[in-house]
Scaffold this active site. Structure first.
Site, PDB file in Angstrom:
ATOM      1  N   CYS A 134      47.140  44.027  67.252  1.00 33.40           N
ATOM      2  CA  CYS A 134      47.685  43.016  66.322  1.00 33.40           C
ATOM      3  C   CYS A 134      48.927  43.407  65.338  1.00 33.40           C
ATOM      4  O   CYS A 134      48.795  43.966  64.358  1.00 33.40           O
ATOM      5  CB  CYS A 134      46.509  42.541  65.367  1.00 33.40           C
ATOM      6  SG  CYS A 134      46.847  41.170  64.373  1.00 33.40           S
ATOM      7  N   CYS A 137      48.684  41.979  62.063  1.00 33.28           N
ATOM      8  CA  CYS A 137      48.154  42.705  61.024  1.00 33.28           C
ATOM      9  C   CYS A 137      48.673  43.792  60.621  1.00 33.28           C
ATOM     10  O   CYS A 137      48.541  44.436  59.543  1.00 33.28           O
ATOM     11  CB  CYS A 137      46.643  43.060  61.637  1.00 33.28           C
ATOM     12  SG  CYS A 137      45.916  41.519  62.293  1.00 33.28           S
ATOM     13  N   ASP A 138      49.338  44.683  61.436  1.00 28.43           N
ATOM     14  CA  ASP A 138      49.754  46.323  61.439  1.00 28.43           C
ATOM     15  C   ASP A 138      51.135  46.456  61.251  1.00 28.43           C
ATOM     16  O   ASP A 138      51.658  47.609  60.982  1.00 28.43           O
ATOM     17  CB  ASP A 138      48.931  46.947  62.617  1.00 28.43           C
ATOM     18  CG  ASP A 138      47.729  46.916  62.259  1.00 28.43           C
ATOM     19  OD1 ASP A 138      46.868  46.848  61.499  1.00 28.43           O
ATOM     20  OD2 ASP A 138      46.916  47.035  63.654  1.00 28.43           O
TER      21      ASP A 138
END
Length: 307
Positions: A134, A137-138
């Site tokens: 992701c 997300c990261d």
């Protein structure tokens, strides 16, 4: 056969939010936690984009908090998978992996989607420590670092472009010498000075130390030549597989296997609702999943009131 007003299949932000809302509405929901209780967030480390946590929160901690919140309102959790459903008529029938079959006046499906993996040793062990599925997300954690992205479709181009906001260099590894991505997405990646392509190649090994990923081995599929490459992060952008196999064709799916919904969480079957990544191939975020779980529970409550 035990009968419930609502059964929620699967957890994660969507299923657990649905459980909170359904339990507070006194629907006494039964939740089948599935093969990955808490969903994909239990595989992540720090979550910095979920509202309300100024300094971030660990993924497993966030999911456990949601579960305890639902349990506080008398939601009942079963550590089982759903193996079969009969959605042909109400009450619906839902069978658990322990062999028990329940009847349900409404069903909420929140089984999520599983990221596709390369099948390499240590890849899942290193999730959250240099391996990610992701980018949104990261990506923030890779400021001024070197990152490799695996894939050749729109997701890979979008992820690589997004990560360039933070990383100093992004390499896209693709098995072929042409991309599957749409032309606009390709052009955007080609024009980005931080992105470089490794064609006809695949990752064959992930290297790590006590801190996490520190390198990969890349093989050229045409020449067989291998090279060890330094990297701080390896992002998989080869797609997600929605967990819909147990439905056995009883619900309308799109061409990629995601549940088709309308009017929010409604499926083609009245009384059956879907939320989270199992019906969302675009956003795939914890907060959007939670929002759709709220919608599903409210729609289930109103459906039950009318029936």
């Amino acid at each position: 056969m035990e009968r419930r007003q609502v059964i929620i299949i699967g957890t994660g932000p969507a299923g657990l939010t649905a459980a909170i809302y359904a339990a507070r509405a006194d629907l006494k929901p039964l939740i089948m936690e599935g093969h990955e209780p808490g969903g994909q967030l239990t595989l992540t480390t720090e979550v910095e984009n979920f509202p309300g946590f100024e300094n971030g929160v660990m993924g497993p901690e966030l999911m456990m908090g949601m579960k305890k919140q639902a349990a506080r309102f008398n939601a009942e959790f079963l550590s089982v998978m759903c193996t079969d459903v009969d959605l042909s008529k109400r009450p619906f029938k839902v069978t658990a992996s322990n062999g028990t079959t329940y009847e349900a006046d409404s069903v909420i499906i929140s089984t999520g989607a599983s990221a596709k993996w390369l099948g390499l040793p240590k890849e899942k062990e290193l999730t959250g420590r240099g391996v990610s599925t992701c980018a949104t997300c990261d990506g923030f954690f890779y400021r001024d670092k070197i990152v490799h992205v695996v894939g050749g479709g729109d997701t890979a181009m979008e992820d690589a472009t997004f990560i360039t906001k933070f990383a100093k260099k992004v390499y896209i590894i693709h098995r072929k010498d042409t991309l599957r991505a749409s032309k606009p997405m390709q052009e955007r990646a080609f024009k980005n000075p931080k992105i470089e392509f490794l064609w006809d190649s695949t990752v064959t090994e992930i290297h790590s130390n006590e801190s996490g990923v520190n390198g990969i081995t890349v093989e050229n599929l045409k020449t067989g030549a291998k090279q060890n490459r330094e990297t701080d992060g390896l992002f998989y952008a080869i797609g997600h597989q929605p967990n819909t196999g147990f439905l056995k064709g009883q619900i309308t799916l799109d061409e990629h296997g995601f549940i088709k919904t309308h009017s929010g969480p409604e499926t083609n079957i009245p009384g059956v609702f879907a939320c989270g990544d199992v019906q969302d191939s675009y956003y795939r975020q914890a907060i959007t999943a939670a929002g759709s779980g709220c919608q599903a529970a409210i729609k289930a409550e109103r459906f039950l009131e009318g029936h």
